[in-house]
Write a protein that holds these residues in place. Structure first.
Motif, PDB file in Angstrom:
ATOM      1  N   THR A   1      65.361  66.709  31.947  1.00  0.00           N
ATOM      2  CA  THR A   1      64.510  66.869  33.124  1.00  0.00           C
ATOM      3  C   THR A   1      65.010  68.023  33.987  1.00  0.00           C
ATOM      4  O   THR A   1      64.241  68.636  34.703  1.00  0.00           O
ATOM      5  CB  THR A   1      64.500  65.598  33.987  1.00  0.00           C
ATOM      6  OG1 THR A   1      65.824  65.135  34.133  1.00  0.00           O
ATOM      7  CG2 THR A   1      63.657  64.519  33.351  1.00  0.00           C
ATOM      8  N   LYS A   2      66.309  68.306  33.895  1.00  0.00           N
ATOM      9  CA  LYS A   2      66.872  69.394  34.700  1.00  0.00           C
ATOM     10  C   LYS A   2      66.359  70.749  34.218  1.00  0.00           C
ATOM     11  O   LYS A   2      66.411  71.722  34.954  1.00  0.00           O
ATOM     12  CB  LYS A   2      68.408  69.371  34.645  1.00  0.00           C
ATOM     13  CG  LYS A   2      69.032  68.027  34.987  1.00  0.00           C
ATOM     14  CD  LYS A   2      68.930  67.698  36.474  1.00  0.00           C
ATOM     15  CE  LYS A   2      69.711  66.442  36.826  1.00  0.00           C
ATOM     16  NZ  LYS A   2      69.022  65.198  36.464  1.00  0.00           N
TER      17      LYS A   2
ATOM     18  N   LEU B   1      61.889  69.348  31.152  1.00  0.00           N
ATOM     19  CA  LEU B   1      61.283  68.551  30.089  1.00  0.00           C
ATOM     20  C   LEU B   1      61.463  67.075  30.413  1.00  0.00           C
ATOM     21  O   LEU B   1      62.568  66.556  30.320  1.00  0.00           O
ATOM     22  CB  LEU B   1      61.975  68.834  28.743  1.00  0.00           C
ATOM     23  CG  LEU B   1      61.580  70.103  28.005  1.00  0.00           C
ATOM     24  CD1 LEU B   1      62.481  70.285  26.802  1.00  0.00           C
ATOM     25  CD2 LEU B   1      60.129  70.036  27.564  1.00  0.00           C
ATOM     26  N   ALA B   2      60.399  66.407  30.824  1.00  0.00           N
ATOM     27  CA  ALA B   2      60.517  64.995  31.163  1.00  0.00           C
ATOM     28  C   ALA B   2      59.672  64.156  30.225  1.00  0.00           C
ATOM     29  O   ALA B   2      58.452  64.120  30.344  1.00  0.00           O
ATOM     30  CB  ALA B   2      60.106  64.768  32.616  1.00  0.00           C
ATOM     31  N   TYR B   3      60.325  63.538  29.243  1.00  0.00           N
ATOM     32  CA  TYR B   3      59.607  62.622  28.366  1.00  0.00           C
ATOM     33  C   TYR B   3      59.671  61.230  28.976  1.00  0.00           C
ATOM     34  O   TYR B   3      60.615  60.896  29.689  1.00  0.00           O
ATOM     35  CB  TYR B   3      60.242  62.604  26.978  1.00  0.00           C
ATOM     36  CG  TYR B   3      60.088  63.905  26.232  1.00  0.00           C
ATOM     37  CD1 TYR B   3      58.898  64.208  25.586  1.00  0.00           C
ATOM     38  CD2 TYR B   3      61.124  64.827  26.188  1.00  0.00           C
ATOM     39  CE1 TYR B   3      58.750  65.407  24.913  1.00  0.00           C
ATOM     40  CE2 TYR B   3      60.989  66.025  25.516  1.00  0.00           C
ATOM     41  CZ  TYR B   3      59.788  66.311  24.880  1.00  0.00           C
ATOM     42  OH  TYR B   3      59.653  67.484  24.216  1.00  0.00           O
TER      43      TYR B   3
END
Lengths: 214, 301
Positions: A75-76, A79-81
């Motif tokens: 997420t940093k 990319l947030a799955y």
């Protein structure tokens, strides 16, 4: 045990989450395993090196750490799955390294003459793998893949560290409310066995079905 | 050759990890390690006549008061790794008590107490009093006495610094909220905001990480823990300051020693009257608490 029977629906929702997570991650692990095993036995040295690098880094890092790095690390970089997708990818990729090694050992068990014969009738490397070597390799690796499946099923419980709502998490929530750890986690253990014992039997059945008469 | 290469590799890796650790250390020390803020002079003075009681007599003959506190609770009782001092609101109240009994706020021995050993330490006389984010409840009152309460803790909400929409627990309806496994925080949220979706992580810091990443809109648990998280990440988080449960913190002492309990209650009342309580709070938890509380009414049971 009243607390268990009174909350079967809580167990059920966690159970189906665990089933879905297990099956999806197992599928990913098979795909990853086939790709990595192919790289590891490929005639191209860079592919072999990359396959070795994958197996040794992924297999030698705790799954918990990988889950953390993937879920909070990516997420940093934007990319947030979702929790479930993160679980499928990480658990699948992790066990894929083990599947790759099992498959490689299976390929090693196929006599060298088979591959040589395949190449001599004009099949390419990938054709010889696809039509001759891998089908035979799969037969010998059914038991180890079965082991990996069972390990994977139990390892899905680690999804609780990234707030997945699986069977273990369901038991944990019940325990927070009722503080009866022994019956509640006994119920969870039974639910895991409901999942793992039939799958063990299924792998035994597959093993007998595809056994080569030698 | 291979061996040498390996050792270089190991050394490089170790170096990289060392630097990484240092980087992490400096960035996370928002609490300020070296600068332990000291409140400007307390008004508290030594009591003119100290009554006779087993605990007070022991303190006087020893010339020191022994206080059990937490060493790992930011803003309340935290051992400063640089100076060795105990910093926080609980520690400041201990200093006020020392000043009241002995006329000197340095005549204290701090002993670390954790949740599991507090009653035992009091009963066995290992400590004169426990000031350690210690919630007063009936089960504990069976074994120890409580002066105070001196602070009302409660479950609160932490949001990102730029959030302006979440002001109370009911605003959590329809929102994602993180908390930790194995605590009653989830039930408390659900009872006040039934439409909230609660995600349970395994530690308070990972639940906070989910908030930082925007995976949840808020984190909710005891305000004291949230204050500690805000203290470490002052640029990322803030406390909403709308507690929706009540946990009165008291000063634990020997159950039978009512004279000492009255003395401690008098000390608290004095500190609340002369402004020392407010000074102590402002210098510790008040640094990150948006709404400094008023002291709760003392329960002289």
């Amino acid at each position: 045990m009243g607390v268990v029977f009174g909350h079967l629906s809580d167990y059920a929702s966690g159970f189906w989450y665990t089933v879905a997570l297990t099956l999806a991650s197992f599928l990913v692990s098979l795909l990853v395993g086939i790709v990595i095993a192919t790289m590891r036995i490929s005639p191209a040295a860079p592919a072999r090196a990359a396959g070795l690098f994958y197996v040794e880094t992924v297999r030698n890092t705790p799954l918990l750490v990988l889950l953390f790095l993937f879920f909070f690390g990516l997420t940093k970089v934007g990319l947030a799955y979702s929790i479930f997708v993160s679980g499928v990818i990480v658990i699948g990729a992790y066990h894929g390294a083990f599947v790759a090694e099992a498959l490689r050992s299976g390929v090693g068990a196929v006599s060298k003459g088979q591959a040589e014969a395949a190449r001599s009738i004009g099949l390419t490397f990938s054709q010889s793998l696809r039509y001759v070597v891998l089908p035979q390799a799969f037969r010998t690796v059914v038991p180890p893949i079965g082991n990996i499946f069972i390990a994977l099923t139990k390892n899905t419980s680690l999804i609780t560290v990234i707030a997945g709502v699986d069977l273990t998490s369901a038991a944990d929530r019940l325990n927070t409310t009722y503080a009866q750890a022994i019956p509640i986690f006994f119920g969870a253990a039974v639910a895991y066995l409901i999942l793992t014992i039939p799958s063990g039997l299924a792998f035994g059945w597959i093993e007998r079905k595809v056994a080569i008469a030698r | 050759m291979f061996r040498r290469r390996l050792s270089v590799l190991v050394a490089t890796a170790a170096l990289a990890m060392g630097t990484a650790a240092c980087g992490g250390g400096t960035s996370s020390s928002g609490g300020g390690l070296a600068a332990s803020a000291k409140p400007a002079g307390y008004a508290m003075t030594q009591a003119t006549n100290i009554p006779a009681s087993p605990t007070l007599d022991a303190i006087k003959s020893r010339g020191k008061i022994v206080i059990g506190t937490k060493f790992d609770q930011p803003l309340f009782g935290l051992k400063n790794p640089v100076t060795g001092n105990i910093d926080g609101f609980d520690a400041e109240l201990s200093r006020l008590l020392a000043k009241r009994v002995l006329g000197d706020d340095k005549k204290i021995d701090f002993v670390e107490t954790v949740s599991k050993n507090r009653e035992d330490f009091i009963e066995q006389g290992k400590v004169d009093a426990v000031i350690a984010t210690y919630t007063i409840n009936d089960a504990r009152k069976q074994r120890v006495g409580f002066a105070g309460p001196y602070y009302l803790a409660g479950q609160d909400i932490m949001v990102k610094k730029d959030n302006t929409t979440i002001k109370s627990v009911t605003d959590l309806n329809g929102k994602k909220v993180s908390s930790v496994q194995g605590s009653t925080s989830e039930q408390n949220i659900k009872s006040k905001a039934p439409q909230a979706q609660v995600l349970l992580f395994d530690t308070y810091t990972t639940a906070g990480e989910a908030l930082r990443d925007g995976r949840v809109d808020a984190e909710s648990t005891d305000n004291v823990i949230l204050l500690g998280l805000v203290d470490k990440n002052p640029d990322a988080f803030k406390l909403v300051g709308a507690p929706f449960t009540q946990e009165p913190y008291g000063i634990g002492l020997k159950k039978a020693d009512t004279v000492f309990r009255n003395f401690v209650n008098d000390t608290l009342a004095e500190a609340e009257k002369n402004g020392d309580w407010q000074k102590a709070y402002a210098a510790t938890a008040g640094k990150v608490d948006p709404k400094p509380p008023t002291p709760p009414a003392i329960d002289r049971y």
